[in-house]
Motif scaffolding. Structure first.
Motif, PDB file in Angstrom:
ATOM      1  N   UNK A 197       0.856  -1.194   0.000  1.00  0.00           N
ATOM      2  CA  UNK A 197       0.000   0.000   0.000  1.00  0.00           C
ATOM      3  C   UNK A 197       0.889   1.240   0.000  1.00  0.00           C
ATOM      4  N   UNK A 202      -1.224   5.238   3.883  1.00  0.00           N
ATOM      5  CA  UNK A 202      -2.588   4.679   3.943  1.00  0.00           C
ATOM      6  C   UNK A 202      -2.982   4.465   5.400  1.00  0.00           C
ATOM      7  N   UNK A 203      -4.172   4.933   5.776  1.00  0.00           N
ATOM      8  CA  UNK A 203      -4.601   4.694   7.160  1.00  0.00           C
ATOM      9  C   UNK A 203      -4.686   3.194   7.464  1.00  0.00           C
ATOM     10  N   UNK A 235      -8.007   1.338   6.766  1.00  0.00           N
ATOM     11  CA  UNK A 235      -8.377   0.763   5.464  1.00  0.00           C
ATOM     12  C   UNK A 235      -7.584  -0.504   5.184  1.00  0.00           C
ATOM     13  N   UNK A 262      -9.469  -3.135   7.309  1.00  0.00           N
ATOM     14  CA  UNK A 262     -10.835  -3.438   6.864  1.00  0.00           C
ATOM     15  C   UNK A 262     -10.911  -3.971   5.440  1.00  0.00           C
ATOM     16  N   UNK A 263     -10.208  -3.281   4.546  1.00  0.00           N
ATOM     17  CA  UNK A 263     -10.438  -3.571   3.127  1.00  0.00           C
ATOM     18  C   UNK A 263      -9.318  -4.391   2.480  1.00  0.00           C
ATOM     19  N   UNK A 264      -8.075  -4.264   2.993  1.00  0.00           N
ATOM     20  CA  UNK A 264      -7.015  -5.124   2.459  1.00  0.00           C
ATOM     21  C   UNK A 264      -7.073  -6.490   3.137  1.00  0.00           C
ATOM     22  N   UNK A 315      -9.604  -7.537   5.163  1.00  0.00           N
ATOM     23  CA  UNK A 315     -11.006  -7.961   5.318  1.00  0.00           C
ATOM     24  C   UNK A 315     -11.392  -8.248   6.776  1.00  0.00           C
ATOM     25  N   UNK A 339     -13.358  -6.757   9.079  1.00  0.00           N
ATOM     26  CA  UNK A 339     -14.295  -5.631   9.033  1.00  0.00           C
ATOM     27  C   UNK A 339     -14.918  -5.279  10.387  1.00  0.00           C
TER      28      UNK A 339
END
Lengths: 151, 730
Positions: free
Chosen positions: A17, A21-22, A25, A28-30, A32, A34
């Protein structure tokens, strides 16, 4: 883009990344995971709270480059079977309403109990005041922390 | 009866219970599958109850779960009369269908709004459960070869006491046939309250375990193969259009896939969320400057509304008309007039608005935490250019709703992006600024009340004029809005009251000024009760009566209301003297068809003007308390919401631009702000009424009444910020 290796919930992981990058994220998104929530992106609400080397931090205000080689714990890694005393107390007191802020509330509270086994009401409020609950479950959160502290 | 119901009714394994417009399909099935499979079955054949041969009973929740606990409470009412074993009940979220899942008391719309869920589905659920139980009993009678009258049920099983035999629901399901004719049930067949095993017993909520371990799935949490991320640059002033786009910098952001101009702004599609958000900020966009909101500054709008409020010759919609208030006022010995103002407030759900859409040919799937699945279906179909039947809606958990998640702008915009995403699903995420600037605020409102009194100070006529922007006029198709007489209960409602007033006229005047408004927890009662209840205290003072006794005198023909008011007074020890510098205030509300009363104890800092609320006592009668502890929790939460709107929360709009964009400037109640709250739930045999919002309306007037008692000054402008209090104190 760069690669960053760190430990998350006891496992080593490497993500690619941008350095700034926070962590939010990335988690959560890399990765998963969540359970950690996005609420304000500005460190104002506490929904994204995770532990970094045991200390509660706002993952939206933590860059991925800062966690290189360090240990991150999210709600998914707080306990093996959702059996941390706080998680059990949260169920016993039926704390969550919408529930969206509760991962952050629990992670914030876990830091408190780790350093103060028997916090007073005032200490609880001071420690938790940065975590917003729009549903207004605050009285139940206080009760659950007190229940968990009693063990 | 719809076609697939007819088909289902003919099979030996499925049948339909319920009458009229609400039909509940029941299936005997094999072992229960995953939640997804059940949800799919529910969408295709409309199964509401599935009794598996493993004894697992799968129930549909037709309503959205946003923290109010109805994913538990609504299926629980069915399970009560089915006499299901709750430990073997699984609850599955319904798909989108007004026809299958519409709320019987909300015009058969599948919407989770207006605190209508428990009250709306109550009888339907209980009767369906009772009828399905009769089918199980009939089958058991055949298997055990005994008369059905000798059978009773224990949770999840039929019992024949005489022969000490028991047969589980799962066992029955293996061979069950649908009796012909189907047993019929009436209200008289419902379980008496003395035999309740679930209703009133504080059953733990089904969604809670997932909300403490990170597995709860909100709209924001959707993950799909090949999913891309969306972000939209919106105009600073609502409804402006894109004129020019310079995306040269935005395109350089890593991960950007596509930049697309939409009717609502400029969309970014990227393969990371951080890329989408960064690129959005890097866009250079010029906008039209023609939207009506350009001139919107709330002080100006408020002044304008005041003129409209005072002029009864200006057109308005009649909301309440009882007797002849105009004539009564003309003949009154004295007329008491007061104006009330309330600023815009924002929903700020903890989960910013978001939605995921996947457009594949003419088929669309959407995932969102929403309060109105069938509305989402229509909006997504419009955005994708397809038929509503081609849209599948997956309703996820809502990270707060409060009225914001009925609009579907998130779903519509996500679908617009997905249509441009070449077959990839797109998750659109609003940041907090997007969420606040595009909120559908509680309307800025001016109210004017004119109360005619006779020589004894008794009310002879009551006129109440409400001026604000419409919500229903924006979201309903114009013919539908016209068909309901433009009777906007969300913006212009809340003027009704249980007090004995013979000549009563309430009028709502719509005054559009270019800012979208919405339904905010408590809807119109959030401001009308502020006006009504503080004025009631003034009328009591005018008559030199205690506010409690005055209310009781106006409620003498309404025992349930009076009982709630008396109960809260007793809880707070209304007549006991308070420490110096503190006073009590009382308010009552009949909003949401529930009876709610609150007493607050406050002090005021003379130097700063800050009001401190030390304690709140509340009593509520919402009929039969299905989940009493959950009602207490809802009351505390709603009153905390009410405290924010009473003391602190306000949105400023300068020339159409929303000034507050995050929790630094828009301050909501935090843990340290919340006083001690004592709640009493009065349960009785009446049908349950609304509870999710009932705690909101009473808070602001109770505080204003306490401040008036303490200082002699009447506060008439929400929120009651330190500045406004200081100004009032002089």
């Amino acid at each position: 883009m760069s690669s960053f290796t760190f430990t998350i919930n006891g496992k080593s992981t490497t993500v690619t990344a941008e350095a700034d990058t926070p962590l939010l994220w990335v988690v959560r998104e890399h990765l998963k995971l969540t359970g950690t929530k996005f609420g304000c992106g500005a460190g104002l609400c506490g929904a994204c709270t995770v532990h970094l080397d045991g200390k509660a931090v706002r993952s939206c205000q933590t860059q991925v480059s800062e966690v290189k080689g360090r240990k991150v714990t999210t709600i998914e890694g707080l306990s093996a079977n959702a059996d941390h005393p706080l998680q059990k107390a949260w169920v016993a007191e039926q704390v969550p309403q919408c529930g969206y802020c509760q991962s952050g509330q629990i992670m914030q509270a876990a830091e408190l109990l780790a350093k103060n086994k028997n916090p007073s009401r005032e200490e609880i409020v001071t420690h938790m005041d940065g975590n917003i609950c729009r549903c207004g479950t605050y009285p139940q959160i206080i009760a659950a922390i007190q229940t968990a502290a009693k063990g | 009866m719809t076609k697939h119901f007819e088909k289902l009714a003919l099979t030996r394994r499925g049948f339909v219970v319920g009458t009229g417009a609400t039909a509940i399909a029941v299936m005997f099935g094999t072992a229960s599958g995953t939640g997804e499979a059940e949800a799919a079955a529910s969408q295709t054949i409309g199964t509401w109850i599935k009794i598996g041969d493993d004894g697992i009973v799968t129930l549909i929740s037709p309503v959205s779960e946003m923290g109010q606990g109805t994913k538990t409470a609504v299926p629980l009412m069915l399970a009560e009369d089915l006499d299901a074993d709750w430990s073997k009940v699984r609850v599955v979220q319904a798909g989108a269908s007004n026809k299958l899942y519409g709320n019987p008391k909300f015009n058969h719309q599948q919407q989770t709004v207006g605190s209508y869920s428990v009250t709306g589905y109550y009888l339907t659920m209980r009767l369906a459960g009772a009828q399905a139980r009769q089918v199980l009993l009939a089958n058991a009678a055949e298997t055990l070869k005994v008369p059905v009258a000798e059978l009773t049920t224990e949770p999840g099983m039929v019992v024949h006491a005489k022969s000490k035999r028991k047969i589980g629901y799962g066992e029955i399901a293996k061979t069950a046939k649908v009796p012909d004719p189907l047993p019929q049930v009436t209200k008289a067949d419902l379980k008496p309250a003395s035999q309740f095993r679930l209703i009133g017993k504080d059953t733990p909520r089904v969604d809670v375990p997932s909300k403490v371990n990170g597995t709860a799935e909100y709209g924001m949490d959707v993950q799909l193969p090949g999913m891309l991320y969306g972000s939209i640059r919106y105009p600073e002033v609502q409804h402006e259009k894109v004129l020019t786009v310079d995306d040269s910098e935005a395109k350089k952001v890593p991960g950007v896939v596509k930049i697309v101009t939409l009717p609502v702004g400029v969309g970014v599609i990227a393969n990371t969320v951080e890329g989408a958000m960064r690129a959005k900020e890097a866009l250079k966009v010029t906008w039209s400057k023609t939207a009506p909101g350009q001139t919107y500054t709330q002080d100006r709008v408020l002044a304008d509304y005041r003129t409209i409020a005072a002029d009864w010759s200006k057109p308005g919609i009649t909301m309440v008309k009882k007797g002849d208030a105009d004539a009564a006022l003309k003949g009154a010995a004295k007329v008491l007039t007061a104006e009330y103002y309330s600023e815009h407030v924002s929903h700020v759900c903890m989960e910013p608005l978001n939605a995921t859409a996947w457009v594949q040919g003419d088929k669309v799937q959407v995932w969102s935490g929403n309060q109105a699945p069938a509305v989402m279906q229509i909006l997504a179909s419009i955005a994708a250019g397809t038929k509503p039947d081609n849209v599948t809606v997956n309703t996820m958990l809502l990270g707060g709703g409060f009225g914001r998640r009925s609009d579907g702008d998130d779903v519509m915009h996500a679908t617009m992006l997905a249509k441009a995403a070449d077959g990839h699903p797109v998750k659109l995420i609003w940041n907090r600024s997007d969420d606040m600037m595009n909120d559908k605020f509680r309307p800025l409102t001016v109210q004017r009340l004119e109360i005619g009194l006779d020589a004894k100070g008794d009310i002879v006529g009551w006129r109440h004029r409400i001026v604000n922007e419409t919500y229903l006029g924006r979201v309903l198709p114009p013919p539908v809005f016209k068909a309901i007489g433009m009777h906007d209960v969300v913006s212009g409602g809340g003027g009704e009251m249980n007090y004995a007033v013979g000549n009563h006229r309430v009028e709502w005047a719509r005054a559009a000024r270019g800012v979208d408004v919405g339904a905010w927890r408590g809807i119109a009662a959030g401001y009308t009760k502020f006006a009504i209840e503080t004025l009631i205290d003034e009328l009591a003072a005018n008559k030199k009566m205690d506010p409690l006794q005055y209310r009781l005198s106006l409620l003498k023909d309404d025992p349930r209301s009076a009982a709630v008011v008396q109960a809260v007074a007793d809880m707070a020890k209304w007549t006991e003297k308070r420490p110096d510098g503190r006073a009590l205030g009382l308010a009552y509300s009949d909003a949401l068809n529930s009876h709610t009363a609150a007493v607050v104890e406050v002090s005021v800092d003379d130097k700063t003007g800050a009001i401190k609320v030390h304690h709140v006592w509340a009593a509520v009668d919402a009929g039969m308390a299905v989940q009493p502890k959950n009602i207490e929790a809802q009351m505390r939460g709603a009153m905390t919401f009410g405290l924010g709107a009473a003391l602190r929360e306000q949105i400023h709009i300068e020339n159409g631009v929303v000034q507050e964009r995050n929790f630094d400037t828009y301050q909501v109640m935090r843990m340290s702000d919340v006083p001690e709250m004592t709640v009493k739930v009065i349960s009785n045999a009446n049908e349950p009424t609304g509870i999710g919002e009932a705690g909101v309306p009473v808070v602001a007037p109770a505080i204003a009444n306490a401040v008036a008692k303490l200082t002699g000054k009447r506060l008439r402008h929400l929120p009651m910020t330190p500045d406004r209090v200081k100004q009032a104190l002089g």
